[in-house]
Design an enzyme around this catalytic site. Structure first.
Site, PDB file in Angstrom:
ATOM      1  CB  SER A 149      -1.173  -0.254   1.657  1.00 23.91           C
ATOM      2  OG  SER A 149      -1.320   1.623   1.271  1.00 23.91           O
ATOM      3  CE1 TYR A 162      -3.702  -1.805   5.643  1.00 19.06           C
ATOM      4  CE2 TYR A 162      -3.379   0.389   5.420  1.00 19.06           C
ATOM      5  CZ  TYR A 162      -3.748  -0.990   4.603  1.00 19.06           C
ATOM      6  OH  TYR A 162      -3.413  -1.625   3.174  1.00 19.06           O
TER       7      TYR A 162
END
Length: 254
Positions: A149, A162
């Site tokens: 990501s 995250y």
């Protein structure tokens, strides 16, 4: 003329929706037999039927890769069915956002289990087969693509754990790339920016309103197919060419 992945086998985790489903379709269109791995069997069966209707070959493997035995069993099922494994796409992921102060530790455990441990378990089980495929035809090269990501490149408030998992994916990917480079197993990371998928739906409306909507509400976000196209680009390069990192962003995302 044979497609670039004809005669090869790809395993895609998190294949029941979003990037995983789109990637499975894309790799099948390039000629690969595709193993669809996820927990939602009904969705996998629908996707497999779609791929096979289009002339491809798909195998449904219901598994929770956060469980090491299930991750290993998934790889075993694929190799038992097809006799080989050429491409692994570690796509399964979970994004649970919010402040660290007062956070639900069980949400942390879930993210770490899927984003890190699941990726590690599947990779470990797949490696002997990928190494064997790299020594054989039709391509004499194998691939691992880890879906990370933008959050693996830069940290943001509210994304802490995250961020931790995706920075970890990036570091692991580069280390493994160096380890396997001379053995022709290419290892690369793909880092999407904002993509229209189910990923943000795992969060509460309050979290989405504070941390997600201010970004995706003012830009034209990517589609899952955009990322699948990137995966296909990485794994269809000539044997001499490896894409170690691919960062795909919406044009108007700052």
């Amino acid at each position: 003329m044979a497609s670039k992945l004809t005669g090869t086998v790809a395993l895609v985790t998190g294949a029941s929706s979003g990037i995983g489903a789109a990637t499975a379709r894309e790799l099948a269109e390039h000629g690969a037999s595709v193993a669809l791995v996820a927990r939602r069997k009904d969705r996998l069966e629908e996707l497999a039927a779609e791929i096979e209707k289009a002339g491809g070959t798909a195998l449904v493997v219901e598994a929770d890769i956060a469980d090491r035995n299930q991750a290993e069993g998934a790889v075993e099922q694929v190799v038992e069915r097809f006799g080989r494994l050429d491409t692994l796409v570690n796509n399964a992921g979970l994004m649970l956002l919010g402040p660290v102060v007062g956070a639900d530790a069980e949400e942390w455990d879930r993210m770490i289990a899927v984003n890190l441990q699941g990726l590690l378990y599947t990779t470990r089980a797949a490696l002997p087969h990928l190494l064997r495929a790299a020594e054989q035809g039709p391509r004499q090269v194998a691939d691992i693509v880890n879906i990370s990501s933008q959050a693996g490149r830069m940290a943001s408030k509210g994304y802490g754990v995250y961020n931790l998992t995706k920075f970890g994916v990036n570091g692991f990917t580069e280390s493994l790339r160096q380890e396997l480079a001379q053995r022709h197993v290419r290892v690369g990371v793909l880092e999407p920016g904002a993509v229209e998928t189910e990923l943000v739906g795992h969060n509460t409306p309050e979290v989405r309103n504070e941390l997600v909507d201010p970004v995706i509400g003012r830009i034209e976000v990517l589609t899952a197919e955009d990322i699948a196209d990137g995966v296909a680009y990485m794994v269809t390069r000539p044997r001499r060419t490896a894409i170690g990192e691919l960062w795909i962003m919406p044009t108007d995302q700052g």
